[in-house]
Design a protein around this motif. Structure first.
Motif, PDB file in Angstrom:
ATOM      1  N   ALA A  86      -6.037   0.532  12.051  1.00 38.50           N
ATOM      2  CA  ALA A  86      -6.083   1.970  12.318  1.00 38.50           C
ATOM      3  C   ALA A  86      -7.382   2.525  11.753  1.00 38.50           C
ATOM      4  O   ALA A  86      -7.902   2.023  10.749  1.00 38.50           O
ATOM      5  CB  ALA A  86      -4.881   2.664  11.687  1.00 38.50           C
ATOM      6  N   THR A  87      -7.914   3.558  12.381  1.00 39.66           N
ATOM      7  CA  THR A  87      -9.096   4.227  11.848  1.00 39.66           C
ATOM      8  C   THR A  87      -8.733   5.091  10.653  1.00 39.66           C
ATOM      9  O   THR A  87      -9.516   5.250   9.712  1.00 39.66           O
ATOM     10  CB  THR A  87      -9.757   5.087  12.938  1.00 39.66           C
ATOM     11  OG1 THR A  87      -9.977   4.281  14.102  1.00 39.66           O
ATOM     12  CG2 THR A  87     -11.089   5.646  12.457  1.00 39.66           C
ATOM     13  N   GLY A  88      -7.529   5.637  10.687  1.00 48.37           N
ATOM     14  CA  GLY A  88      -7.045   6.456   9.585  1.00 48.37           C
ATOM     15  C   GLY A  88      -5.543   6.344   9.465  1.00 48.37           C
ATOM     16  O   GLY A  88      -4.863   5.895  10.381  1.00 48.37           O
ATOM     17  N   GLY A  89      -5.014   6.739   8.307  1.00 45.16           N
ATOM     18  CA  GLY A  89      -3.590   6.607   8.062  1.00 45.16           C
ATOM     19  C   GLY A  89      -3.224   5.162   7.776  1.00 45.16           C
ATOM     20  O   GLY A  89      -4.094   4.306   7.589  1.00 45.16           O
ATOM     21  N   GLU A  90      -1.917   4.877   7.785  1.00 45.85           N
ATOM     22  CA  GLU A  90      -1.488   3.514   7.495  1.00 45.85           C
ATOM     23  C   GLU A  90      -0.113   3.235   8.078  1.00 45.85           C
ATOM     24  O   GLU A  90       0.654   4.144   8.400  1.00 45.85           O
ATOM     25  CB  GLU A  90      -1.461   3.269   5.978  1.00 45.85           C
ATOM     26  CG  GLU A  90      -0.500   4.158   5.207  1.00 45.85           C
ATOM     27  CD  GLU A  90      -0.540   3.901   3.708  1.00 45.85           C
ATOM     28  OE1 GLU A  90      -1.200   2.937   3.282  1.00 45.85           O
ATOM     29  OE2 GLU A  90       0.111   4.666   2.970  1.00 45.85           O
ATOM     30  N   VAL A  91       0.166   1.937   8.210  1.00 45.80           N
ATOM     31  CA  VAL A  91       1.484   1.447   8.588  1.00 45.80           C
ATOM     32  C   VAL A  91       2.054   0.709   7.396  1.00 45.80           C
ATOM     33  O   VAL A  91       1.392  -0.156   6.810  1.00 45.80           O
ATOM     34  CB  VAL A  91       1.403   0.505   9.809  1.00 45.80           C
ATOM     35  CG1 VAL A  91       2.781  -0.089  10.133  1.00 45.80           C
ATOM     36  CG2 VAL A  91       0.846   1.236  11.020  1.00 45.80           C
ATOM     37  N   LEU A  92       3.286   1.040   7.025  1.00 46.67           N
ATOM     38  CA  LEU A  92       3.942   0.398   5.884  1.00 46.67           C
ATOM     39  C   LEU A  92       5.129  -0.413   6.377  1.00 46.67           C
ATOM     40  O   LEU A  92       5.921   0.059   7.189  1.00 46.67           O
ATOM     41  CB  LEU A  92       4.427   1.438   4.878  1.00 46.67           C
ATOM     42  CG  LEU A  92       3.373   2.387   4.298  1.00 46.67           C
ATOM     43  CD1 LEU A  92       4.045   3.427   3.397  1.00 46.67           C
ATOM     44  CD2 LEU A  92       2.309   1.609   3.517  1.00 46.67           C
ATOM     45  N   LEU A  93       5.249  -1.638   5.889  1.00 44.89           N
ATOM     46  CA  LEU A  93       6.390  -2.498   6.146  1.00 44.89           C
ATOM     47  C   LEU A  93       7.076  -2.757   4.815  1.00 44.89           C
ATOM     48  O   LEU A  93       6.492  -3.372   3.926  1.00 44.89           O
ATOM     49  CB  LEU A  93       5.942  -3.814   6.780  1.00 44.89           C
ATOM     50  CG  LEU A  93       7.020  -4.884   6.975  1.00 44.89           C
ATOM     51  CD1 LEU A  93       8.096  -4.414   7.957  1.00 44.89           C
ATOM     52  CD2 LEU A  93       6.396  -6.198   7.461  1.00 44.89           C
ATOM     53  N   ASN A  94       8.296  -2.233   4.666  1.00 39.91           N
ATOM     54  CA  ASN A  94       8.997  -2.311   3.378  1.00 39.91           C
ATOM     55  C   ASN A  94       8.134  -1.765   2.236  1.00 39.91           C
ATOM     56  O   ASN A  94       8.115  -2.303   1.128  1.00 39.91           O
ATOM     57  CB  ASN A  94       9.415  -3.746   3.074  1.00 39.91           C
ATOM     58  CG  ASN A  94      10.716  -4.119   3.749  1.00 39.91           C
ATOM     59  OD1 ASN A  94      11.617  -3.302   3.887  1.00 39.91           O
ATOM     60  ND2 ASN A  94      10.811  -5.367   4.200  1.00 39.91           N
ATOM     61  N   GLY A  95       7.393  -0.699   2.548  1.00 32.35           N
ATOM     62  CA  GLY A  95       6.569  -0.052   1.538  1.00 32.35           C
ATOM     63  C   GLY A  95       5.209  -0.688   1.325  1.00 32.35           C
ATOM     64  O   GLY A  95       4.398  -0.166   0.557  1.00 32.35           O
ATOM     65  N   ARG A  96       4.916  -1.807   2.005  1.00 30.50           N
ATOM     66  CA  ARG A  96       3.644  -2.508   1.846  1.00 30.50           C
ATOM     67  C   ARG A  96       2.731  -2.193   3.024  1.00 30.50           C
ATOM     68  O   ARG A  96       3.163  -2.282   4.184  1.00 30.50           O
ATOM     69  CB  ARG A  96       3.845  -4.019   1.748  1.00 30.50           C
ATOM     70  CG  ARG A  96       4.847  -4.462   0.688  1.00 30.50           C
ATOM     71  CD  ARG A  96       4.834  -5.985   0.549  1.00 30.50           C
ATOM     72  NE  ARG A  96       4.884  -6.663   1.828  1.00 30.50           N
ATOM     73  CZ  ARG A  96       6.011  -7.009   2.457  1.00 30.50           C
ATOM     74  NH1 ARG A  96       7.186  -6.691   1.933  1.00 30.50           N
ATOM     75  NH2 ARG A  96       5.964  -7.651   3.603  1.00 30.50           N
ATOM     76  N   PRO A  97       1.457  -1.874   2.766  1.00 26.00           N
ATOM     77  CA  PRO A  97       0.529  -1.619   3.872  1.00 26.00           C
ATOM     78  C   PRO A  97       0.353  -2.860   4.749  1.00 26.00           C
ATOM     79  O   PRO A  97       0.256  -3.978   4.247  1.00 26.00           O
ATOM     80  CB  PRO A  97      -0.786  -1.262   3.165  1.00 26.00           C
ATOM     81  CG  PRO A  97      -0.384  -0.836   1.795  1.00 26.00           C
ATOM     82  CD  PRO A  97       0.825  -1.642   1.447  1.00 26.00           C
TER      83      PRO A  97
END
Length: 288
Positions: A86-97
């Motif tokens: 992503a250019t900005g923001g984030e994706v979290l899986l079980n709280g992990r980026p």
């Protein structure tokens, strides 16, 4: 609760489905926080495809993303998979980026036939995800692949090659291969778009059965509004340019779903009308 056949009470299997889906305390498994994606075309032109995407996906949920062609659905799915950043923001899986493809996530691409190895048998294709797992012995690898092929009805085709199969059978191989890896999250990019209508319905029901039995979290991308409603717990509608998630619909139709009864229910038709009103094609110049 009532079954898709209006006025009839839930069967024991339907009641079990309903209780499982409403088990309390299921936390968000995936979290999309202010996701933005832009592509640099040249020194003077930057195209922003996604802007301000916020979605939380619960564990064992079936969520579908719909939107017009070119709105960035596949791009968003690849960001969730860790295939592109992503250019900005984030994706979290079980709280992990998510910064790279996690072991818990399997992505099935739209062009499934190109993802299969034509020089390998169906069984060898299904075994592929386990070949680099040192802790999985060859015998176990083969047994897991055979069980997965049996689950999708292709055990008899184990010694054939992908080019000897129909499109629907090739897609079943892709699903079997994904399940061999025992993922927590399954990401599906237009998985049924290249098959005929009857095969499409068979694959939809196979996916629902697999999702329930394996207790998977599924994120599907599709252009098909009716498919989205039929399969999902919730549907996220993307619109605008740059694209955002305009609204997320709760699909309050009882499970298990039925191709005839569910699709003819008045609530199904209401949801279809509302979603069609939100998802409109982008102008040609806005598509990327």
């Amino acid at each position: 609760m009532f079954s898709p056949v209006i006025g009839e009470p839930l069967s024991p299997r339907q009641r079990q489905f309903d209780e499982w889906l409403r088990e309390p305390g299921l936390p968000p498994l995936l979290s999309l926080q202010n996701v933005r994606k832009e592509f640099v075309l040249d020194r003077r032109r930057v195209v922003v495809v996604l802007e301000g995407i916020f979605v939380e996906i619960r564990e064992r949920e079936f969520l579908t993303i719909v939107g017009p062609s070119g709105c960035g659905k596949t791009t968003l799915l690849k960001i969730i998979a860790g295939l592109i950043p992503a250019t900005g923001g984030e994706v979290l899986l079980n709280g992990r980026p998510v910064a790279a493809p996690p072991a818990e996530i399997v992505y099935i691409a739209q062009q499934y036939s190109k993802s299969l190895f034509p020089w390998r048998t169906v069984l060898a294709n299904a075994e592929f995800p386990l070949e680099h797992h040192r802790h999985v012995a060859r015998r176990e690898r083969t047994e897991r692949a055979r069980r997965s092929l049996a689950r999708v009805g292709l055990l008899d085709a184990a010694d054939r090659y992908p080019w000897q199969l129909s499109g629907g059978m090739q897609q079943r191989v892709a699903i079997a291969r994904a399940l061999v890896a025992r993922p927590t999250v399954l990401l599906l990019d237009e998985p049924f778009s290249s098959v005929d209508a009857l095969t499409r319905m068979e694959l939809q029901d196979l996916m629902l059965e697999t999702w329930h039995e394996r207790r998977l979290t599924v994120v599907l991308v599709t252009h098909d509004i009716e498919e989205a409603i039929y399969l999902s717990d919730r549907v996220a509608a993307m619109s605008g340019h740059p694209s955002q998630v305009g609204e997320i619909f709760d699909i309050d139709l009882p499970r298990p779903r039925d191709q005839l009864a569910t699709r003819s229910a008045s609530r199904f038709l209401e949801l279809r009308e509302r979603l069609f009103g939100l998802v409109r094609p982008l102008p040609a110049e806005a598509r990327r």
